[in-house]
Design a protein around this motif. Structure first.
Motif, PDB file in Angstrom:
ATOM      1  N   VAL A 103      -3.314  -4.189   5.485  1.00  0.00           N
ATOM      2  CA  VAL A 103      -2.387  -3.840   4.399  1.00  0.00           C
ATOM      3  C   VAL A 103      -2.995  -2.757   3.511  1.00  0.00           C
ATOM      4  CG1 VAL A 103      -1.234  -4.713   2.335  1.00  0.00           C
ATOM      5  CG2 VAL A 103      -1.247  -6.084   4.427  1.00  0.00           C
ATOM      6  N   TRP A 104      -4.286  -2.897   3.219  1.00  0.00           N
ATOM      7  CA  TRP A 104      -4.940  -1.871   2.408  1.00  0.00           C
ATOM      8  C   TRP A 104      -4.934  -0.518   3.116  1.00  0.00           C
ATOM      9  CZ3 TRP A 104      -6.263   0.135  -1.916  1.00  0.00           C
ATOM     10  CH2 TRP A 104      -7.195   1.168  -1.955  1.00  0.00           C
ATOM     11  N   LEU A 105      -5.068  -0.508   4.434  1.00  0.00           N
ATOM     12  CA  LEU A 105      -5.073   0.759   5.162  1.00  0.00           C
ATOM     13  C   LEU A 105      -3.761   1.516   4.975  1.00  0.00           C
ATOM     14  CD1 LEU A 105      -6.895  -0.070   8.517  1.00  0.00           C
ATOM     15  CD2 LEU A 105      -7.755   1.210   6.555  1.00  0.00           C
ATOM     16  N   VAL A 106      -2.658   0.790   4.839  1.00  0.00           N
ATOM     17  CA  VAL A 106      -1.378   1.453   4.567  1.00  0.00           C
ATOM     18  C   VAL A 106      -1.437   2.167   3.210  1.00  0.00           C
ATOM     19  CG1 VAL A 106       1.090   1.094   4.237  1.00  0.00           C
ATOM     20  CG2 VAL A 106      -0.135  -0.209   5.993  1.00  0.00           C
ATOM     21  N   ILE A 107      -1.998   1.484   2.202  1.00  0.00           N
ATOM     22  CA  ILE A 107      -2.147   2.104   0.882  1.00  0.00           C
ATOM     23  C   ILE A 107      -3.117   3.275   0.952  1.00  0.00           C
ATOM     24  CG2 ILE A 107      -2.802   1.682  -1.518  1.00  0.00           C
ATOM     25  CD1 ILE A 107      -2.099  -1.254  -1.078  1.00  0.00           C
TER      26      ILE A 107
END
Length: 247
Positions: free
Chosen positions: A106-110
């Motif tokens: 999820v952080w990689l999307v941000i």
């Protein structure tokens, strides 16, 4: 559940089971063989992650150093959060905890969104301007990217006397001869992070899928502790007869 165990206790378990099987002159059962196959897949997941993390960490640490040198506070904070997310992703993979790996994905999307914004910022897409102080330095200083003065081939010439509007604690300079403008260096760094993040996102989804499959298989066979080694039992051919005590 395998998410609560590290690989080392599992290795010890199967080594002891194999030694017990050898000493007891018996073959490993199908359940033990299935557990061994699951263990091999878990170790492979950890090995893949450990082989990928050094390149990611080196690239982000390099970027963090140059952002510190340029006093780019917004990228510094974002890079720090990314380093923490990578560490948590590694921990989740080693300990087989899919929630940590999912949080990393999820952080990689941000992270991709942030780097795309950096690319648009330095290329001045739309109304964005790379000379804006508010975005990168929170309007604390007038510093620019470290690569602006230290890029390949750049020659820095102080301008004297400085204009009246220039702050006293800043020098007014002229930069010329750069083989690559600083904004393109920043764009290339952000593009590299986008590529690494996309590869990391695919990898994280693959790891979560494998861990979920291993959890299902361990639930089916009962986990590590359900099939401990039991030595061969001797059966007695003597028939026991009841005894009656006379008063």
């Amino acid at each position: 559940m395998p998410g609560r165990y590290s690989a080392l206790p599992a290795v010890i378990h199967f080594v002891s089971a194999a030694l017990g099987a050898a000493l007891g002159s018996r073959m490993l059962t199908s359940s033990e063989l299935l557990q061994l196959l699951c263990l091999i897949r878990m170790i492979r997941i950890t090995t893949i992650h450990q082989s990928r993390v050094p390149g990611t960490q080196i690239s982000i640490l390099e970027r963090q150093i140059f952002d510190f040198l340029g006093y780019q506070w917004a990228p510094i904070l974002t890079n720090f959060v990314h380093i923490i997310a990578v560490i948590l992703g590694l921990f989740g993979t080693v300990q087989f905890r899919p929630r940590y790996v999912t949080g990393y994905a999820v952080w990689l999307v941000i992270w991709v969104t942030w780097n795309v914004f950096i690319i648009c910022f330095y290329l001045e897409v739309g109304d964005l301007s790379k000379d804006t102080d508010l975005i990168m330095t929170f309007n604390i200083s007038m510093h620019r990217s470290w690569w602006m003065e230290n890029g390949p081939g750049c020659r820095v010439t102080p301008v004297t006397p400085p204009p009246s509007w220039a702050p006293e604690d800043h020098r007014y300079i002229s930069i010329s001869g750069c083989l690559l403008e600083y904004q393109y260096v920043e764009v290339s760094q952000s593009a590299l992070q986008v590529i690494l993040a996309l590869a990391g996102f695919i990898y994280a989804c693959y790891v979560v899928k494998l861990i979920s499959e291993e959890e299902d298989s361990f639930d089916f066979i009962g986990g590590f502790d359900s099939y401990g080694y039991q030595g061969p039992q001797k059966t007695s051919h003597l028939q026991l007869q009841p005894m009656y005590m006379s008063k």
